[in-house]
Design a protein around this motif. Structure first.
Motif, PDB file in Angstrom:
ATOM      1  N   LEU A 237       0.859  -1.186   0.000  1.00 56.17           N
ATOM      2  CA  LEU A 237       0.000   0.000   0.000  1.00 56.17           C
ATOM      3  C   LEU A 237       0.891   1.230   0.000  1.00 56.17           C
ATOM      4  CD1 LEU A 237      -2.597  -0.914   2.767  1.00 56.17           C
ATOM      5  CD2 LEU A 237      -3.111  -0.692   0.337  1.00 56.17           C
ATOM      6  N   PHE A 238       0.378   2.325  -0.526  1.00 55.03           N
ATOM      7  CA  PHE A 238       1.078   3.604  -0.419  1.00 55.03           C
ATOM      8  C   PHE A 238       0.577   4.312   0.824  1.00 55.03           C
ATOM      9  CE2 PHE A 238       0.762   8.239  -1.175  1.00 55.03           C
ATOM     10  CZ  PHE A 238       2.116   8.528  -1.106  1.00 55.03           C
ATOM     11  N   CYS A 240       0.753   7.838   2.719  1.00 55.65           N
ATOM     12  CA  CYS A 240       1.132   9.249   2.587  1.00 55.65           C
ATOM     13  C   CYS A 240       1.900   9.680   3.841  1.00 55.65           C
ATOM     14  CB  CYS A 240      -0.103  10.124   2.416  1.00 55.65           C
ATOM     15  SG  CYS A 240       0.291  11.902   2.360  1.00 55.65           S
ATOM     16  N   SER A 245      -2.864   8.659   4.907  1.00 53.85           N
ATOM     17  CA  SER A 245      -3.896   7.933   4.167  1.00 53.85           C
ATOM     18  C   SER A 245      -3.253   6.860   3.300  1.00 53.85           C
ATOM     19  CB  SER A 245      -4.705   8.893   3.297  1.00 53.85           C
ATOM     20  OG  SER A 245      -3.878   9.480   2.311  1.00 53.85           O
ATOM     21  N   ARG A 246      -4.018   5.828   2.962  1.00 53.19           N
ATOM     22  CA  ARG A 246      -3.475   4.675   2.244  1.00 53.19           C
ATOM     23  C   ARG A 246      -4.197   4.490   0.918  1.00 53.19           C
ATOM     24  NH1 ARG A 246      -1.560   0.155   6.387  1.00 53.19           N
ATOM     25  NH2 ARG A 246      -0.825   1.505   8.059  1.00 53.19           N
ATOM     26  N   SER A 247      -3.453   4.073  -0.092  1.00 54.40           N
ATOM     27  CA  SER A 247      -4.046   3.772  -1.395  1.00 54.40           C
ATOM     28  C   SER A 247      -3.221   2.696  -2.079  1.00 54.40           C
ATOM     29  CB  SER A 247      -4.115   5.034  -2.265  1.00 54.40           C
ATOM     30  OG  SER A 247      -2.822   5.581  -2.433  1.00 54.40           O
ATOM     31  N   GLU A 248      -3.868   1.950  -2.978  1.00 57.16           N
ATOM     32  CA  GLU A 248      -3.204   0.866  -3.702  1.00 57.16           C
ATOM     33  C   GLU A 248      -2.541   1.427  -4.962  1.00 57.16           C
ATOM     34  OE1 GLU A 248      -6.015  -2.199  -4.570  1.00 57.16           O
ATOM     35  OE2 GLU A 248      -5.630  -3.241  -2.682  1.00 57.16           O
ATOM     36  N   ILE A 249      -1.220   1.401  -4.996  1.00 59.94           N
ATOM     37  CA  ILE A 249      -0.488   1.784  -6.202  1.00 59.94           C
ATOM     38  C   ILE A 249      -0.371   0.576  -7.123  1.00 59.94           C
ATOM     39  CG2 ILE A 249       1.668   2.716  -7.110  1.00 59.94           C
ATOM     40  CD1 ILE A 249       0.083   4.722  -5.480  1.00 59.94           C
ATOM     41  N   PRO A 251      -2.350  -2.651  -7.499  1.00 62.48           N
ATOM     42  CA  PRO A 251      -3.553  -3.374  -7.053  1.00 62.48           C
ATOM     43  C   PRO A 251      -3.345  -4.889  -7.048  1.00 62.48           C
ATOM     44  CG  PRO A 251      -4.111  -1.722  -8.709  1.00 62.48           C
ATOM     45  CD  PRO A 251      -2.622  -1.833  -8.697  1.00 62.48           C
TER      46      PRO A 251
END
Length: 318
Positions: A237-238, A240, A245-249, A251
């Motif tokens: 996960l990324f 920040c 905050s987390r997001s899938e770079i 997937p």
């Protein structure tokens, strides 16, 4: 097939064949010169030398991945720093077996250091009091020099690293390998065959394009009898660095490392998030574990290291 040496490459013609040491399958095999000479093949004497040289190394761990760019070297350096910080009495060594792309001197902040040779062998470069490193990067006249070698010369360099480096007493030796299932991997497994390898840690990223090659690496381990300690999912996960905050770079469209482990009956060791501060630390040769102890990546690393230590102790019977 009669006369096929132990740990021979696939399609080996065998020592009794007229093509012994000359067939295309022989390219890069450590036994190639012996087979071509017509001398009956036997165990490489270096195997016994390496066994004795590494007799004071408690856990020998090979870091693998069939895919390039998944962060093997980063994971290896993080494991080295984290293991060495568990206890000041724990000694950790890292062997950079990526002959053509040695990155550990940069990642660990010891570029430009010199390797010294004595009667007891090569002395590794010390990153901290209890973390040492050996890499071909220390033997090049410039960091920009390209190592343009065929398989046999790369194999010889790995043999030399394993047989001539004076590590002293180590609790953990981490061997950072290049991508693939080729010369360096076959050589490392063969030369360590009598030295008591604890196992391999397989590194992947979540996306299927990486998992495809990682599956090949797992099959390689099983074919050559190399036990697998478990799988680390890197860049899962990324995170920040400002808002957390987390997001899938990358997937995990097919379930990522967790699904891979479930399918292939492997142990998931944990997942490391993608942190831009970690990338900067690697470029600068900084100790990320010490400088950013509250990072989500360091917290995840701590859990991974705890798993590895438990597994190593289980396999060592302690």
């Amino acid at each position: 097939m009669s006369g096929v040496p132990e740990n021979a490459p696939q399609h080996c013609p065998g020592t009794e064949s007229a093509d012994a040491g000359k067939a295309s399958a022989c390219a890069g095999c450590p036994n190639q010169n012996i087979c071509a000479s017509g001398v009956p093949a036997g165990p490489d004497p270096a195997i016994e030398i390496i066994k004795n040289r590494l007799s004071n190394v408690k856990h020998k761990i090979i870091i693998l991945s069939g895919k390039g760019g998944v962060g093997k070297s980063t994971v290896t350096s993080l494991l080295g720093h984290a293991l060495s910080k568990l206890n000041p009495d724990i000694n950790v060594g890292i062997l950079d077996a990526d002959i053509c792309g040695p990155s550990q001197p940069r990642v660990l902040g010891v570029r430009g250091e010199q390797v010294h040779n004595s009667g007891s062998g090569w002395s590794p470069v010390y990153v901290t009091d209890n973390l040492s490193l050996m890499s071909i990067g220390f033997l090049l006249s410039s960091p920009d020099d390209a190592v343009i070698w065929r398989g046999p010369k790369k194999n010889g360099m790995i043999k030399q690293f394993l047989s001539e480096v004076d590590w002293g007493d180590l609790d953990y030796l981490l061997i950072d390998t290049p991508p693939g299932t080729s010369d360096e991997h076959l050589s490392a497994v063969q030369y360590l065959s009598q030295a008591g390898v604890t196992g391999a840690i397989v590194v992947t990223t979540p996306q299927e394009v990486a998992l495809l090659d990682v599956r090949k690496e797992i099959q390689f381990c099983r074919k050559v009898g190399l036990p697998i300690i478990g799988v680390v999912e890197n860049m899962s996960l990324f995170v920040c660095p400002n808002c957390k905050s987390r997001s899938e770079i990358f997937p995990a469209t097919t379930g990522g490392a967790a699904q891979l482990c479930a399918e292939l009956a492997l142990r998931p060791l944990g997942a490391l998030p993608l942190d831009p501060l970690l990338a900067r630390a690697c470029d600068a040769g900084a100790d990320f574990v010490r400088e950013l102890p509250h990072s989500p990546a360091v917290a995840a690393l701590g859990r991974i290291v705890a798993e590895i230590v438990n597994i190593c102790n289980e396999r060592n019977g302690s």
